[in-house]
Structures are given as C-alpha cells and as structure tokens.
Enzyme design. Structure first.
Site, short mmCIF file in Angstrom:
data_model
loop_
_atom_site.label_atom_id
_atom_site.label_comp_id
_atom_site.label_asym_id
_atom_site.label_seq_id
_atom_site.Cartn_x
_atom_site.Cartn_y
_atom_site.Cartn_z
N ASP A 335 0.95 -1.21 -0.03
CA ASP A 335 0.08 0.03 -0.10
C ASP A 335 0.80 1.08 -0.09
OD1 ASP A 335 -3.02 1.25 1.93
OD2 ASP A 335 -2.40 1.69 -0.14
N LYS A 425 -7.95 14.71 -3.75
CA LYS A 425 -8.22 14.01 -2.36
C LYS A 425 -7.72 15.23 -1.49
CE LYS A 425 -4.82 11.49 -0.71
NZ LYS A 425 -3.92 10.24 -0.80
N1 LIG Z 1 -2.65 8.13 -3.70
C1 LIG Z 1 -2.93 6.87 -4.55
O1 LIG Z 1 -3.50 6.95 -5.51
C2 LIG Z 1 -2.82 5.51 -3.62
C3 LIG Z 1 -2.18 5.69 -2.61
C4 LIG Z 1 -2.10 4.10 -1.99
C5 LIG Z 1 -2.60 3.18 -2.49
N2 LIG Z 1 -3.11 3.31 -3.77
C6 LIG Z 1 -3.73 2.07 -4.28
O2 LIG Z 1 -3.43 1.97 -5.78
C7 LIG Z 1 -4.50 1.43 -6.48
C8 LIG Z 1 -4.80 1.87 -7.83
O3 LIG Z 1 -5.42 3.24 -7.24
P1 LIG Z 1 -6.06 3.92 -8.62
O4 LIG Z 1 -6.44 5.48 -7.89
O5 LIG Z 1 -5.35 4.19 -9.76
O6 LIG Z 1 -7.29 2.98 -8.68
P2 LIG Z 1 -8.19 2.88 -10.24
O7 LIG Z 1 -9.48 2.49 -9.72
O8 LIG Z 1 -8.32 4.45 -10.81
O9 LIG Z 1 -7.52 1.81 -10.83
C9 LIG Z 1 -7.28 0.50 -10.74
C10 LIG Z 1 -7.29 -0.11 -11.95
O10 LIG Z 1 -7.09 -1.34 -11.75
C11 LIG Z 1 -7.84 -2.35 -12.60
N3 LIG Z 1 -8.00 -3.56 -12.01
C12 LIG Z 1 -8.66 -4.14 -10.95
N4 LIG Z 1 -8.62 -5.33 -10.67
C13 LIG Z 1 -7.63 -5.82 -11.59
C14 LIG Z 1 -7.23 -7.11 -11.99
N5 LIG Z 1 -7.42 -8.32 -11.29
N6 LIG Z 1 -6.37 -6.98 -12.97
C15 LIG Z 1 -5.91 -5.92 -13.71
N7 LIG Z 1 -6.64 -4.89 -13.64
C16 LIG Z 1 -7.43 -4.81 -12.64
C17 LIG Z 1 -9.17 -1.70 -12.69
O11 LIG Z 1 -10.00 -2.06 -13.95
C18 LIG Z 1 -8.67 -0.14 -12.77
O12 LIG Z 1 -8.47 0.42 -14.05
C19 LIG Z 1 -5.53 1.33 -5.46
O13 LIG Z 1 -5.47 -0.14 -4.84
C20 LIG Z 1 -5.21 2.21 -4.30
O14 LIG Z 1 -5.76 1.76 -3.10
C21 LIG Z 1 -3.35 4.50 -4.54
O1 LIG Z 2 -2.16 7.50 1.27
P1 LIG Z 2 -3.19 8.24 2.08
O2 LIG Z 2 -3.70 9.38 1.40
O3 LIG Z 2 -3.17 7.85 3.43
O4 LIG Z 2 -4.78 7.10 1.88
C1 LIG Z 2 -5.37 7.18 0.65
C2 LIG Z 2 -6.80 6.92 1.21
O5 LIG Z 2 -7.30 7.67 2.18
C3 LIG Z 2 -7.90 7.06 -0.01
O6 LIG Z 2 -9.02 6.70 0.37
C4 LIG Z 2 -7.05 5.88 -1.38
O7 LIG Z 2 -8.18 6.20 -2.20
C5 LIG Z 2 -6.15 6.22 -1.45
O8 LIG Z 2 -5.58 5.11 -2.48
C6 LIG Z 2 -4.81 6.49 -0.41
O9 LIG Z 2 -4.61 5.24 0.08
#
Ligand SMILES: NC(=O)c1ccc[n+]([C@@H]2O[C@H](COP(=O)([O-])OP(=O)(O)OC[C@H]3O[C@@H](n4cnc5c(N)ncnc54)[C@H](O)[C@@H]3O)[C@@H](O)[C@H]2O)c1
Ligand SMILES: O=P([O-])([O-])O[C@@H]1[C@@H](O)[C@H](O)[C@@H](O)[C@H](O)[C@@H]1O
Length: 565
Positions: A335, A425
């Site tokens: 994460d 966010k």
């Molecule tokens: N600041 C951030 O954006 C942040 C911080 C920490 C963690 N994350 C994690 O990163 C991940 C992605 O975030 P996001 O904003 O890009 O989400 P998002 O929903 O925009 O993108 C996720 C993508 O994964 C695809 N997907 C889901 N299951 C799949 C599978 N089994 N195989 C292939 N593709 C699959 C979906 O179709 C989607 O396009 C999330 O799990 C989120 O919690 C994001």
């Molecule tokens: O990184 P952070 O801002 O503590 O936590 C965020 C979460 O609050 C949010 O819900 C999630 O969409 C992002 O993926 C990210 O994980």
C-alpha cells in the site's frame, strides 16, 4: 528523438560548470548530473562492479541487574557489498494499467520523454518528475574545500534506470486503451491529454486475471477484458504476457507493480498460506481463495520480475515470499504511502520526538475517484483502514516515557466518497497532544492534491529502486563465502509503503524520517560512504586561536583543527 537522460544533462552540467557561480552557492550545483565516485581504500570500482567494504556498527543492549545499568556493547559486522554498474533496459508492467495511477504514470513518462508542455492557468507547464525520490531528491555527500555542504541527486550515488527509458506495459480488466483511460481518469490537463492521445492510443492493456469475489460489485461492469479459464490457466497466461513483452522489447528485466483495485483479504488454508509448493498446488486446483493479485505476484516471481504491491491486501503471503526466496526475486509491499498517512508518519514522529504526548488523532479523507468508489464497499475498506491505522505503532512503541505498555492514542480514520471531487483528495486532520504542565497542543492540517499525482512518482521510484537492488549482492568480509543476493523482502524501500513488509524478525518501521535514512544510508553503504551522521565535528571539535595581545579574538575566529592523533 531519443529520450533525454543523464548523458544530455551531463553535457549541460559541464558547460554550466564553467559558468561562474554565486560565491554563496556551492559550485557543485553546476555538477548536479555528474555521478559520485568514492575514493577510499575500502572501495573498488571495476568496469562491471563497485565493491565496498562496510563496517556495520550497532550495539547489543543487555540489562545488568547487579549494576543496574543497561549495557550497550558495540557489535560490528563486516560486509562487502557488490553492485553491478550496468543499467539494463527495464520494463514497467502495471497491473491496473488503465487506472488513474497507471495511466498517470504512463502519461508522465511519455510527456517527460517527449519534453511536452501544456497550457496551464499560470502559463505553460513543462513535464517533470516532482514528488519522485530518485528524480527530485538530493542527499548530502560531503563538503567542499571551503567546508560547504555538497548535496547531489540521490540517483547520482549509483547508476539507475532513468524513467524516460522505461518500457511500459501492463494489464487491466477494463479494455480501454491508455489514451481513453487518461480521459476517464480526468487527472491530467485537457491540453496535455490532447497531445498524448496519438502517443498513447495504441497502448492496450493485456486482459487481466479477475475474480469478482475479490473486488467490490461496483467494479464488475468495468471488467470487460478478463482472462478465461481457471487460476492455473490464468497464471500461465500472465507468465506468457511477461515472456512475450520481454522478448518483443529485448528487455533484460521487468518490474511488475500492482496498482489495481484494493482487494479483500484472501484466506487460504494454512499450508497454501505458508508454503510455496502448497500455494502452487492451490492455483492448479483453482482454489477460490487464491486472489488475482497473488496470481500476478506468482507470475512475476516465476518470470524473475520484482513485484511491488501498491495496495493494502495480503497479496504477499508467506508462501509468495518463500517462492521469492527460492527464485531470488525481490518483492515489496504493501500500500503506497503517498498522502495523509505519509504526513501522519512525519507529524506524529515530530510530536513524539519533541516530547509531546499525542493523545488523539482524527484523520479524515474525502475524494471522488474510482479507488474511493471501490472502497465504499466496507469489506474492501478493511485492508486500507488497517494500513492507514497501523502507521503510528512503531512511533508510540518507541517512547516508554510517554506511553504505558499497552497505551495508544485515540485514532480515528475516516474516508468519504464525494464523486464531484474526482481524484482531488482532501485530507483534514487534527492532532491533539499533551504538552508542558497540563497544556494542550492541537495541530490541524488541511491538504489537497490529486491522489494520482502523489502516487505515480512512487510507482516510478519503486520500479527503479527494485531494479537497482536486483544488482546488489553481499558477503561477510570477515567470513568466507560467496556473494549472495539481499533478502527478497525489500524492507529497505519501506519509505514507499504504509504497511511495509519486512523479513521475518525485522521490526516494522513507519517513521518516514527513519525510513528515508535507512534507504539513503544503504545507498551510501553500497559505495562505501559512512552513514549520514549530521555531526559536522569539523566545526564543533576545533580550537579557536587565542585572542591577540590587543584583545582581539584570533584572526577573524580562525580555527585550527585539533591535531590528528
Ligand atoms: N494516492 C493513491 O492514488 C494511492 C495511494 C495508495 C494506494 N493506492 C492504491 O493504488 C491502487 C490504484 O489506485 P487508482 O487510483 O489508480 O485506482 P483505479 O480504480 O483508478 O485503478 C485501478 C485499476 O485496476 C484495474 N483492475 C482491478 N482489478 C484488476 C485485475 N485483477 N487485473 C488487472 N486490472 C485490474 C481496474 O480496472 C482499474 O483500471 C488502489 O488499490 C489504491 O488503493 C493509491
Ligand atoms: O495515502 P493516504 O492518503 O493515507 O490514503 C489514501 C486513502 O485515504 C484513499 O481513500 C485512497 O483512495 C488512496 O488510495 C490512499 O490510500
């Protein structure tokens, strides 16, 4: 046009180096693209490696009940690190390539490579890699002849892949090409999206391994690009994609990064949870509790690709780690620590380090992107809630003066889905601490940033640094033995994770300051530089010249170093 890279910058730097620099500014700023080369009897550079001997000095602490003291006995281990210097062509394979993060990473690499700029409110905005540790952070490497600190880019300590050279691919269960995915994400400015469309529209994600029981039902309609067959067939297909991609692009290495939706926890039977052979058997038996993310992790490890879990679910099971150990493939999770949690791991550290007793933290996020939409499913929220909540555990445990054995601050973690806000966010947090003599110290924070703009640089950094650590091996200098790879769980990159995976027995560290120091000092050790101590003894351990007969202090405070022993 070949993407810009370090060589072009070096040419610029050498030209700039002849330019005069302001007296107050260290001249070294002009050399910022030059690699650092350490001169030391303990460091040897060959045309293939840098080998550095490193004395790892720690202390073993034991209570002496008779003397009633804690005895800290110096404990030293001697290592020799070897790092291959040749930087390979590197593929970055994102799972969830068409998501907000995956498409933003892709857009950023292409926009930087093509040196794009776009119309923005304050005037033309050029592509950059701000927010990236490897591309925008510096480290203190020493001082110049005048005693001025010299800071260099972190990436100049050792040869690393430049993000402009990354070869991009990946999977998504949504079939959108990357140009359309960029439109759907609504993260980047329209003028940039317009320029990128012809460059991204032929980028199409491979079909993904999918199991609807692992993600929220609100994501099911998106899944129009999924692999057929059982989990064993899906695994073989994923491995085939990686093999074909490496062959087609003549890649020596690729890193697989999970940036797909957060999954629910998987609960495999103990044997498959713990042991690699049982996990592989469970996959072949199409066991319902093998998650899609674990399938990608197993495919990556079997294809010798480092795997990064950017989401909070338990992808990196002990059985996956055992498989990674068997195949000497690095893994990193869990994460990405990009926003509120990263700031929390700084603020609580600051408060405790200053002796304030944090008593209540109420941290609240709202945003409207697809990830947050998915997290409205309370089952999918559980892993994220856990990774956002545990981030202060090491800090509280480190101060037995302020906290009793089982005492914890009140800690509320709240998130809210607000569709209108999209990827923007908002983090509203309040920290209340007990201060001196009954006073209270309350800090209120409000932060806003596009979620993907915080996370995309971390995806780039973890890919670049995972590749670097595949080129590192070590042996004990004071004991016979060959060089061997580092432990595959790359806890040295915990800086990037909310819930860092560590090798068995290693304590989890979440304080961002300590995590960055660990990574920086590891890179320093690989080139034979001592850990950064910030001591600057050269100015503290000096003897001022005695005042002259007219009472004036020594020649303008001229100092002479204490004579060497
Ligand atoms: N600041 C951030 O954006 C942040 C911080 C920490 C963690 N994350 C994690 O990163 C991940 C992605 O975030 P996001 O904003 O890009 O989400 P998002 O929903 O925009 O993108 C996720 C993508 O994964 C695809 N997907 C889901 N299951 C799949 C599978 N089994 N195989 C292939 N593709 C699959 C979906 O179709 C989607 O396009 C999330 O799990 C989120 O919690 C994001
Ligand atoms: O990184 P952070 O801002 O503590 O936590 C965020 C979460 O609050 C949010 O819900 C999630 O969409 C992002 O993926 C990210 O994980």
């Amino acid at each position: 046009m070949r993407p810009s890279g370090p060589a072009d910058d070096r040419a610029t730097a050498s030209a700039a180096a002849t330019a005069t620099t302001a007296a107050s500014e260290s001249p070294f700023r002009s050399f910022r693209a030059w690699p650092v080369r350490v001169q030391s009897p303990r460091v040897r550079y060959t045309d293939r490696h840098v080998e550095a001997q490193y004395e790892y000095r720690t202390a073993r602490v034991t209570p002496d009940l008779q003397r009633q003291v804690l005895e800290a006995r110096e404990h030293t281990l001697s290592y020799t690190f070897r790092t291959e210097l040749r930087v390979p062509r590197l593929g970055l394979l994102q799972v969830g390539w068409g998501g907000n993060n995956g498409s933003t990473v892709t857009a950023a690499v292409v926009a930087n490579r093509e040196r794009l700029s776009w119309a923005a409110r304050g005037g033309p905005q050029a592509a950059n890699y701000y927010g990236s540790l490897t591309q925008a952070a510096t480290v203190h490497v020493g001082s110049d002849a005048a005693g001025r600190d010299v800071y260099v880019p972190l990436s100049s300590l050792l040869p690393m892949v430049h993000p402009n050279d990354l070869v991009l691919g990946g999977w998504d269960v949504s079939s959108l090409n990357l140009a359309d995915a960029l439109e759907r994400a609504q993260v980047l400015e329209p003028d940039l999206r317009r320029q990128l469309r012809p460059l991204l529209q032929d980028m199409r994600p491979w079909p993904g391994a999918f199991d609807r029981s692992f993600i929220a039902s609100n994501q099911w309609p998106r899944a129009d690009n999924v692999l057929a067959g059982g989990k064993g067939e899906q695994l073989r297909a994923l491995r085939g994609h990686i093999q074909q991609f490496k062959r087609e692009h003549a890649l020596e290495r690729a890193v697989v990064v999970w940036t797909g939706n957060s999954e629910r926890y998987s609960s495999l039977p103990p044997e498959a949870h713990q042991r690699a052979p049982a996990l592989l058997a469970a996959i072949d038996a199409d066991h319902a509790e093998v998650s899609p993310s674990t399938l990608y992790a197993v495919a990556a490890v079997l294809e010798h690709c480092p795997f990064v879990n950017g989401s909070p679910q338990n992808t990196l099971l002990p059985s996956v780690v055992e498989l990674a150990r068997q195949h000497h493939v690095p893994v990193l999770g869990d994460d990405f620590k990009s926003g509120q949690t990263r700031l929390k791991s700084v603020l609580v550290d600051y408060l405790l380090e200053c002796g304030f007793k944090v008593r209540a933290m109420v941290t609240y996020n709202h945003l409207g992107n697809n990830d947050m939409y998915q997290l409205t499913d309370r089952v999918m929220w559980q892993p994220k809630s856990s990774s956002k909540s545990r981030v202060i555990d090491d800090l509280v445990a480190s101060n037995g003066l302020l906290y009793g054995p089982h005492e914890q601050p009140d800690h509320a973690v709240v998130v809210q889905y607000v569709p209108y806000l999209g990827d923007s966010k908002r983090d509203v947090s309040e920290y209340t601490s007990e201060a001196f003599m009954g006073a209270h110290y309350t800090s209120v924070m409000h932060n806003e940033c596009l979620d993907s703009m915080l996370c995309a640089p971390l995806i780039i950094d973890t890919a670049i640094l995972c590749e670097l650590f595949t080129r590192v091996s070590f042996r004990r200098t004071d004991a016979p033995g060959d060089y061997e790879p580092l432990h595959p769980v790359l806890s040295v990159l915990g800086f990037f994770m909310k819930s860092p995976q560590v090798p068995p027995g290693e304590p989890v560290v979440n304080a961002l300051r300590r995590q960055r120091a660990c990574l920086e000092n590891m890179l320093r050790a690989l080139v034979g530089l001592p850990p950064e101590s910030h001591l600057r003894l050269e100015s503290k351990c000096r003897v001022e010249a005695p005042p002259s007969s007219d009472g004036e202090s020594g020649a303008a405070g001229a100092a002479r170093p204490v004579a060497a022993e």
